[in-house]
Structures are given as C-alpha cells and as structure tokens.
Design an enzyme around this catalytic site. Sequence first.
Site, PDB file in Angstrom:
ATOM      1  N   TYR A 145      -7.203  -1.384   3.332  1.00  0.00           N
ATOM      2  CA  TYR A 145      -6.274  -2.608   3.367  1.00  0.00           C
ATOM      3  C   TYR A 145      -6.274  -3.714   4.505  1.00  0.00           C
ATOM      4  O   TYR A 145      -5.437  -4.115   5.021  1.00  0.00           O
ATOM      5  CB  TYR A 145      -4.852  -1.995   3.193  1.00  0.00           C
ATOM      6  CG  TYR A 145      -4.604  -1.268   1.922  1.00  0.00           C
ATOM      7  CD1 TYR A 145      -4.324  -2.045   0.583  1.00  0.00           C
ATOM      8  CD2 TYR A 145      -4.808   0.048   1.644  1.00  0.00           C
ATOM      9  CE1 TYR A 145      -4.136  -1.475  -0.571  1.00  0.00           C
ATOM     10  CE2 TYR A 145      -4.720   0.582   0.303  1.00  0.00           C
ATOM     11  CZ  TYR A 145      -4.148  -0.029  -0.567  1.00  0.00           C
ATOM     12  OH  TYR A 145      -4.246   0.593  -1.855  1.00  0.00           O
ATOM     13  N   ASP A 205       3.604   7.168  -2.749  1.00  0.00           N
ATOM     14  CA  ASP A 205       3.983   5.714  -3.083  1.00  0.00           C
ATOM     15  C   ASP A 205       3.977   5.730  -4.551  1.00  0.00           C
ATOM     16  O   ASP A 205       3.645   4.564  -5.153  1.00  0.00           O
ATOM     17  CB  ASP A 205       2.879   4.906  -2.518  1.00  0.00           C
ATOM     18  CG  ASP A 205       3.574   3.511  -2.595  1.00  0.00           C
ATOM     19  OD1 ASP A 205       4.744   3.157  -2.578  1.00  0.00           O
ATOM     20  OD2 ASP A 205       2.595   2.583  -2.784  1.00  0.00           O
ATOM     21  N   GLU A 254      -9.713   2.043  -3.315  1.00  0.00           N
ATOM     22  CA  GLU A 254      -8.543   1.127  -3.198  1.00  0.00           C
ATOM     23  C   GLU A 254      -8.861   0.150  -1.997  1.00  0.00           C
ATOM     24  O   GLU A 254      -9.169   0.288  -0.962  1.00  0.00           O
ATOM     25  CB  GLU A 254      -7.274   1.939  -2.713  1.00  0.00           C
ATOM     26  CG  GLU A 254      -6.486   3.011  -3.772  1.00  0.00           C
ATOM     27  CD  GLU A 254      -5.469   3.658  -3.152  1.00  0.00           C
ATOM     28  OE1 GLU A 254      -4.792   3.019  -2.280  1.00  0.00           O
ATOM     29  OE2 GLU A 254      -5.177   4.810  -3.456  1.00  0.00           O
TER      30      GLU A 254
HETATM   31  C1  GCB Z   1      -2.495   3.834  -0.586  1.00  0.00           C
HETATM   32  C2  GCB Z   1      -2.150   4.910  -1.519  1.00  0.00           C
HETATM   33  C3  GCB Z   1      -1.524   4.433  -2.624  1.00  0.00           C
HETATM   34  C4  GCB Z   1      -0.624   3.211  -2.479  1.00  0.00           C
HETATM   35  C5  GCB Z   1      -1.270   2.230  -1.825  1.00  0.00           C
HETATM   36  C6  GCB Z   1      -0.333   0.984  -1.326  1.00  0.00           C
HETATM   37  O1  GCB Z   1      -3.279   4.083   0.229  1.00  0.00           O
HETATM   38  O2  GCB Z   1      -3.269   5.777  -2.038  1.00  0.00           O
HETATM   39  O3  GCB Z   1      -0.802   5.613  -3.710  1.00  0.00           O
HETATM   40  O4  GCB Z   1       0.074   2.955  -3.652  1.00  0.00           O
HETATM   41  O5  GCB Z   1      -2.046   2.637  -0.609  1.00  0.00           O
HETATM   42  O6  GCB Z   1      -0.084   0.004  -2.119  1.00  0.00           O
HETATM   43  O7  GCB Z   1       0.182   1.152  -0.056  1.00  0.00           O
END
Ligand code: GCB
Length: 593
Positions: A469, A162, A504
């Site tokens: 997320y 991404d 993240e």
């Molecule tokens: C992730 C990836 C990262 C993306 C992010 C997103 O899990 O590791 O490279 O930019 O999600 O914002 O979706």
Amino acid sequence: MLRPEDTSTRERKNLNGLWQFRLDSEGEGRLAGWFRGPLPESREMAVPASFNDIAADATVRDYFGDVWYQTSAWVPQGWQGRRIVLHFESATHRATVWVNDVEVVSHEGGYTPFEADITDHVTAGQEVRITALINNTLHWQSIPPGVIEDTPAGKRQRYWHDFFNYAGIHRTVWLYATDPTHFTDVTVTTDLDGDNGMIDYTVDAEGADDVETRVILRDAEGSEVATDTGGSGTLSVPGVHKWAPGDGYLYDLEIQLMRDDTVLDSYHQSVGVRTVKVDGIQFLINGEPFYFTGFGKHEDLPVIGKGHSDAYLVHDFELLNWIGANSFRTSHYPYSEDVLDYADRHGIVIIDETAAVGLNMGLGGGIFGGQGYQTFSPETANDATREVHAQAIRELIARDKNHPSVVLWSIANEPESDTEGAEKYFEPLFGVARQADPTRPVGFVNVMLAPHGKCRVSQFGDVLMLNRYYGWYVDTGDLPAAELAWEDELEGWASEGKPIIITEYGADTYPGLHSLVAGSPWTEEYQVEYLDMNHRVFDRIDAVVGEQVWNFADFTTTSGIMRVGGNKKGVFTRDRQPKAAAYALRRRWRKDL
Ligand code: GCB
C-alpha cells in the site's frame, strides 16, 4: 467428499428457505435439548444468508456465541432402501447437527462442506427434523483467530481481519440419496503432450467389492471421446480442446459404478485439460506465460452478508468481463463452490485461499499497530492452531482439487512472517499443501511488515504474493515518494528469481468525492493516480506476473476511524456501481478495445 448432484442414480433435495432460528447467549440449548422438538422461542431466518444484517437489531448483528437453526423436510418415499445423506456446503464457523434426536455430525471451519450419512435415522416417506447448533466465536485455535475480551461494558469479540465476522448458514443445505454402493470421491489431474490431452483419474467407492468402475469422457457437444475401466487410469484425448484463461472449455467425465450390467452409481465430474507450472520468474498455463489481472474479492452483500447469491455471482463475473479481469483471489476464505464452477465454465483463473487471515498481531484489520498479543506462542497461535490450519488446507484442496480455474493455493493472508515462530509454524503447512496436491504451486500472501530481506516464510513458496500500500498506508498522498520506495522494494523481491503477483494494492475512495488537487486521498481521482503509479512500477519489473487490485467492491468491516461505512477500496461500490478507477482499469486490461 463429492458435491451433491442429480444424476441417473442420485437425487438431491434443496433445503434452502426459511428456517427457525434463535440466539443462545447463555449456551443453554444443548443441555436443555432444544434439538428434541420445535426450537423454543424461535424466529424465522433465511438460509442461505448471514443472520447478522437480517434482523434490524444490533444484538443480532454483533452477536457471538451459539445460534440455533432448525427446519423439517420430508424424505421422499422413493428413497426407501437408499443411502441418505445430509450435506451442508458450509456453516460459519462451526456446527453440530442433529437429525430428530440424534447428533450426526460436527465440523470446524466456516467455509468448507461437511455431511453425515443419516440413513439409519430417517424413514423414507416421513418428515425429519434437522437442527444445527452453529457457533461463530473466534479464538486462538480457530481459523481465522480472534479473542473474547472482558471490558467494563461486557465481553467483546475481537479479531484481526478487516472484514465483518458474518456468520450463519451461508450456502445450500442438501438432502441427497445414492445407492448403498456408491462413489465417495474422484480426483482428476491433467497433462498435455503437444495436442494430446492426458487425464489421470482415481475414484474411491464404498459399499461392496463385486463392482467395477467404468469411465466415459465426453466433449462439450456430448460426443464420447475416451473410455476406460478400473478405479484409476489415464485417458488420452488426441486433438484436445484445452481449458485456458478466457476459454472455459470443459469435458464431462462420467464415472459409473457397475455390478454386471447395472449402473449402481453415476457421477459427473467436469474436467478442464490444462497445465500449470512455475518456471523461473514465469507463471505458465499450458506452457504459456500468464499475467494475472483482476482483484481480491469478498463474499459480502447488502442484507445477506456472506450468503451466496446466484444473481450477484453472474453479475460479478459480467463485471470482471467488462473490466478485462482474467482472475481473482478468494480473499480471505474458500468461496462457494458455485463460484468455482462458474469460473471453470467461463475461463476465469483463481488463486484459492484458506481462511487463515489475521494471524498477525502487528496488524489490526490490515492496519498497522500492535494488538497487545504475541502472534505465535504456546498461549496464542500454537501447535493446536497449526493443526486446525492444516486441516483447513486439506479440506480446501479436497474440495477444490478438480477445478481447472484454480491454479495456485494461498495458505494464508498476511500472517506474521518475519519471526522464528512464523518460520516454524509455516514450514510444515507448505508440506501439507504439497502432499494434498503435488500438481499446483503453493504460496502465501506477504504483508508490508515483512519486506524483502526480513520475511522468513517466502522461501517456502513457489510464487511470491505481495500486498502493498505504498501511497496509501505509507507515503499517503505522496505518489512520487511511494513510486521510488515501491520500486526499490520490488527490485529486492525480483532478485529471488520467483514470479511475483501483487495480490493487493489499493486506495480507499469515497464514491462521488472529487478534487482538482492531485494527490488527494479518498477522491476518485486519487484512486486512478494511485493505480497508475503502481502500474508504472509493475511494468518496469519483469518478475511481476500479476496485478490484483484491492478490492473488487466496497465491503463491510467492523467500525473504526479508518473505515467509513466499511472498506472503500472497491473499484465498484458495494452495489456494484463503477468508480472512476473502473474505467481506468478497463482501459489498461481490455486489450480488445
Ligand atoms: C490488507 C488485507 C485486507 C485489508 C486491506 C486494507 O492488507 O489483506 O484484508 O482489507 O489490507 O484495505 O487495509
């Protein structure tokens, strides 16, 4: 390989500036011998920079294939009789280099250095032509991977990470000179025994046998604190000033290669004396539990793309300090060595990552959805890919092993990790990392598609690194549901008895978009609510030893309906203006305010 330095015996010449440049979409330049003279039909291009955004031209921006760079330089007259080396800090993703008409080096991988001894091909006091053929195509045996697909509209480069596939010469190119008898490497590791610091060193040298190594350790004030002789040994520093998060205290280790009383080579290696250890669910630096606060970052800037900028380097670290971040991850590739040096000096802790990102066909650019390929198979990511990956790990560790700021290796970001193929692919790679560096913990970054109980790769890591997320890609806008699901999964991971770093968590946020309605994705308020929810969960789980928000700043991606002018999960905008979340994080992280 040693990073080029100016010392009493070494001299370097920076080749940055405007080079000649051209695309080679037909791949004809090599056969036509474009390196044999001035690059035909070329234009000027800045080095260091990605070429993509410099030209106001979509064919340059989205280009994949061969590109050529060329410059010329005068070899200083004083370099007569010296060993002369051409050094690239990086070329993305692979390069072949000629000096005048002679091919001198090829290198695979876009983020680690390579060099060639060109002594036999140049003459001191004369001009030399340097031509680099760079290729930015991603395929199944490159790290990161990609494919070229035939479409009715022509060939298209596809990849599964991404961020935009910026390419070119992103970092400094050097010419440097040493004595024919010279050091080729130095390795330092450090330990503590109470107030005593121990520095183990090993040097490698080349050229002649009748030489001796002398090492001198000086403190930050320049006073000599220890000396030794021999190619390896241990220096002891009573009352050592430790390197610690927030206190980037560095000693200077000078290594000298002596013949009788003459210093043939002198090289300076900075040393931070600290220990790193995983103990149960704790991550210890100098024996004390450390809690990571900070971000996943990117090398991503307007106009220059992934080109290194000293101005942004300093500014970004100022912002880290302002917000109270003590760490970041070099997501998703090795960053410029200038960044690591700066982190060493400023006491910022780094999780250092390879460019192995996008090895997951369940995800496209971090977003769920099958990609029509199988990740691990003889036709896709296979044994040859793993060999390239292993080499990327070795080169990362060889480059960064002496940085006290680096406390943990991340060998991949969000690969497929819930299959037998993944387990077979990854197990040996952990061995590669541990063999290259027995002193630091090793891990990889786990994706939401391989939750606790399903992941087959986490068993090999010393630390669990999770990207999650909840409240964004799942339970979007429903933070109460997200909070329950997240805590439930995290409790599962906590039962493994390893430290957990949340590498993240983040929410896309359009700067300036506001709402009075709670739970409104994309607003500045939602980013704050989302982070608050995550923090409540982390604070309830003892095994969580770190939180790194995705992302430090907005960054460029390929276009897509989920990406509004790029990825907007930045806590700062791409031009480094704070969103509301920046103030919220500052209140949480800056204990001194
Ligand atoms: C992730 C990836 C990262 C993306 C992010 C997103 O899990 O590791 O490279 O930019 O999600 O914002 O979706």
